[in-house]
Design an enzyme around this catalytic site. Structure first.
Site, PDB file in Angstrom:
ATOM      1  N   GLY A   1      91.964  57.485   4.373  1.00 40.28           N
ATOM      2  CA  GLY A   1      92.539  55.977   4.596  1.00 40.28           C
ATOM      3  C   GLY A   1      91.646  55.534   5.894  1.00 40.28           C
ATOM      4  O   GLY A   1      90.493  55.555   5.742  1.00 40.28           O
ATOM      5  N   GLY A   2      92.358  54.886   6.684  1.00 40.64           N
ATOM      6  CA  GLY A   2      91.824  54.510   7.961  1.00 40.64           C
ATOM      7  C   GLY A   2      91.129  55.439   8.763  1.00 40.64           C
ATOM      8  O   GLY A   2      89.904  55.177   9.483  1.00 40.64           O
TER       9      GLY A   2
ATOM     10  N   GLY B   1      51.906  56.076  -2.068  1.00 42.44           N
ATOM     11  CA  GLY B   1      52.591  55.414  -1.138  1.00 42.44           C
ATOM     12  C   GLY B   1      53.485  56.333  -0.275  1.00 42.44           C
ATOM     13  O   GLY B   1      53.618  55.757   1.098  1.00 42.44           O
ATOM     14  N   ALA B   2      53.437  57.356  -0.531  1.00 42.75           N
ATOM     15  CA  ALA B   2      54.176  58.499   0.271  1.00 42.75           C
ATOM     16  C   ALA B   2      53.455  58.959   1.447  1.00 42.75           C
ATOM     17  O   ALA B   2      53.901  59.375   2.483  1.00 42.75           O
ATOM     18  CB  ALA B   2      54.603  59.487  -0.522  1.00 42.75           C
TER      19      ALA B   2
END
Ligand code: HXC
Length: 510
Positions: free
Chosen positions: A169-170, A404-405
């Site tokens: 949850g939170g 491109g790498a």
């Protein structure tokens, strides 16, 4: 006077007892330490100074007025790790399941504010059941306040989260906004909604571990950066990480003296690259041979193994290593590898940690799975991260740098400061076979002719000199001198000054 002192001791003892012996025993039976025991492992002996141990919640609903435990489910304060200040909070599962009330949140807010004001790292230890159900919106407000502080501290002080029990949850979003998340196998899990809700909403049957255990988050979701077998190992490794990091953007990372000579030559590196261009080798070995004493702190080791991200030191100074790993998917850049490395590069840049990049990349991974998964945006993250980084950037191409790498991996064109290549480097738009097949389509039906074209392309580009002739590489270096070259480059760059144009903030492709 004596009575007053005794009263203080009584109240302190009551707070230190947390949720009581039975709940502490239950915690131990699950293989977990208590909040205070964890802080004792994390911090230097005797250095912990606690804040707010008498704070209680102010909830009166659901019988809570008569159900108060001092400390209210979180232990907060500050201490030192190898002499350097850190602020801490540790959820105490023995008190209301570590759940967050408004008062509990206020305690966390206080250490967050102090950490930011005093420019020191903050470490949160999580083991909790989420929002205090009896408090309703007050708990939600408390989370919101904590989240806001996480964001303001981001990129100013290191924020580290260790998940050592439930985190649901939170509780999940605060760690998610910190720099690093570590988990403990078997006892920790993180999810927004638990297995029961999942069953109701999607009709899936999963265990908590299958839904959000340490292995899931370190190898599939990449929510977490590392997993450990028990609390003590996790906390000891967090100490090791803190040693590598600066306290804030205002101070450099500490320098650790080393006996490992900066000009150490390593002849084993001359044979690291196999004769066959398709045969893999372990890039981790290169990192270990370049780093001081071979020591690395790897981030996200279990995720996107085709790229390595690790902290280490060179001449005692922290550096961030990024390296394609030919052992996994030939070191290709895919969406996962791109976002993993992008986040690491941005962390290093935010905290003035120089980046050393080792390149052996056949390109971006083709295919529908990648394109549908947003490879363009994920790849752009890494490109963007390297391009905006103003820290010292030293790059060594060991073998392939295709397409491109080549540009993305801290090339000269992205303001690489020192761009080196080994003599084995191949820098081209694509691999020789693919290039020949496109350029000489007509020869496809004639294997001998195509082979000749492939050889021709290979001879032209399977070397570093075409790039070196253009000045895209500063020097072609011998592999055995890599540590010496990298160390010299980093030494020269210690006072590097480079600013990006002013803006409110950039708009990195998220
Ligand atoms: C109040 C809580 C609590 C909570 C646990 N406890 N969670 N008290 N609020 N959220 C208490 C229990 O009552 C119990 O008290 C003690 O903590 C230990 O809990 P157990 O259930 O006995 O432990 P265990 O079996 O280990 O289960 C742990 C757990 C479970 C999986 C965390 O307690 C649980 O599911 N809790 C609720 C989780 C949840 O739904 N939280 C709200 C999420 S919503 P005693 O007195 O018996 O020791 C949320 C929204 C915020 O957080 C969103 C903000 C953005």
């Amino acid at each position: 006077m004596k009575d007053v002192l005794l009263e203080l001791e009584r109240r302190r003892a009551e707070a230190r007892a947390g949720g009581g012996e039975t709940r502490i025993n239950a915690q131990h039976e699950r293989g977990k330490l208590t909040a205070r025991e964890r802080l004792a492992v994390l911090l230097d002996p005797g250095s912990f100074e606690e804040f707010d141990m008498f704070v209680e919640h102010r909830c009166t609903d659901f019988g809570m007025a008569d159900n108060k435990i001092p400390g209210d489910g979180v232990v907060t304060g500050w201490g030192t790790i190898n002499g350097r200040t850190v602020f801490v909070f540790a959820k105490d599962f023995t008190v209301f399941g570590g759940s967050l009330s408004w008062s509990h949140a206020e305690k966390i807010m206080k250490v967050q504010d102090m950490a930011l004001r005093n420019r020191a790292p903050i470490i949160g230890l999580f083991d909790a059941g989420g929002a205090r159900i009896q408090e309703g919106v007050a708990a939600l407000g408390g989370y919101g306040e904590v989240f806001q502080r996480n964001v303001l501290a981001s990129g100013v002080i290191p924020q580290i989260s260790v998940i050592m029990g439930p985190c649901a949850g939170g509780d999940v979003y605060s760690p998610a906004m910190t720099d690093f998340i570590f988990m403990v196998r078997g006892t920790s899990y993180m999810f927004v909604t638990g297995p029961e809700v999942v069953k109701t909403v999607t009709n899936e049957t999963v265990t908590a571990d299958e839904l959000g255990g340490a292995d899931v988050h370190t190898s599939r979701s990449a929510v977490a950066d590392g997993a450990y077998d028990d609390d003590i190992t996790a906390l000891n490794d967090v100490r090791r990480l803190v040693d590598l990091l600066p306290a804030s953007t205002l101070t450099p990372a500490p320098t650790l003296p080393t006996e490992d000579a900066a000009d150490r030559l390593d002849h084993a590196l001359d044979t690291l690259i196999p004769d066959s261009p398709t045969e893999p080798y372990d890039m981790r070995e290169l990192l270990e041979r370049v780093a001081d004493d071979g020591e690395l702190f790897e981030i996200q080791a279990a995720f996107a193994g085709n790229i390595l991200t690790a902290f280490g030191r060179v001449e005692g100074q922290t550096v961030g290593f990024v390296a394609n790993q030919p052992l996994v998917l030939a070191g290709v850049l895919d969406a996962d590898a791109s976002r993993k490395a992008a986040r690491f590069v941005r962390f290093c840049d935010a905290f003035s940690i120089p980046i050393v990049t080792f390149v052996d990349v056949p390109g971006f991974l083709p295919g529908t799975a990648q394109e549908y998964g947003g490879l363009i945006k994920h790849g752009a993250k890494l490109l963007f991260a390297y391009a905006e980084a103003t820290v010292p950037k030293v790059t060594v191409i060991t073998r392939k740098a295709y397409g491109g790498a080549y540009d993305v991996m801290a090339s000269k064109h992205l303001r690489g400061d020192f761009n080196y290549a080994w003599p084995t480097a191949e820098i081209a738009v694509m691999g020789p076979k693919g290039a020949a097949e496109i350029l000489y389509r007509a020869d496809r039906s004639d294997p001998a002719a195509l082979e000749a074209r492939i050889t021709e392309y290979q001879q032209r580009f399977a070397n570093p000199f075409v790039a070196a002739e253009r000045g895209f590489l500063d020097e072609v270096i011998l592999p055995h001198g890599t540590r010496r070259r990298v160390a010299r480059a980093l030494r020269l760059l210690r006072d590097k000054k480079l600013d990006n144009p002013w803006r409110k903030h950039d708009n990195i492709p998220l």
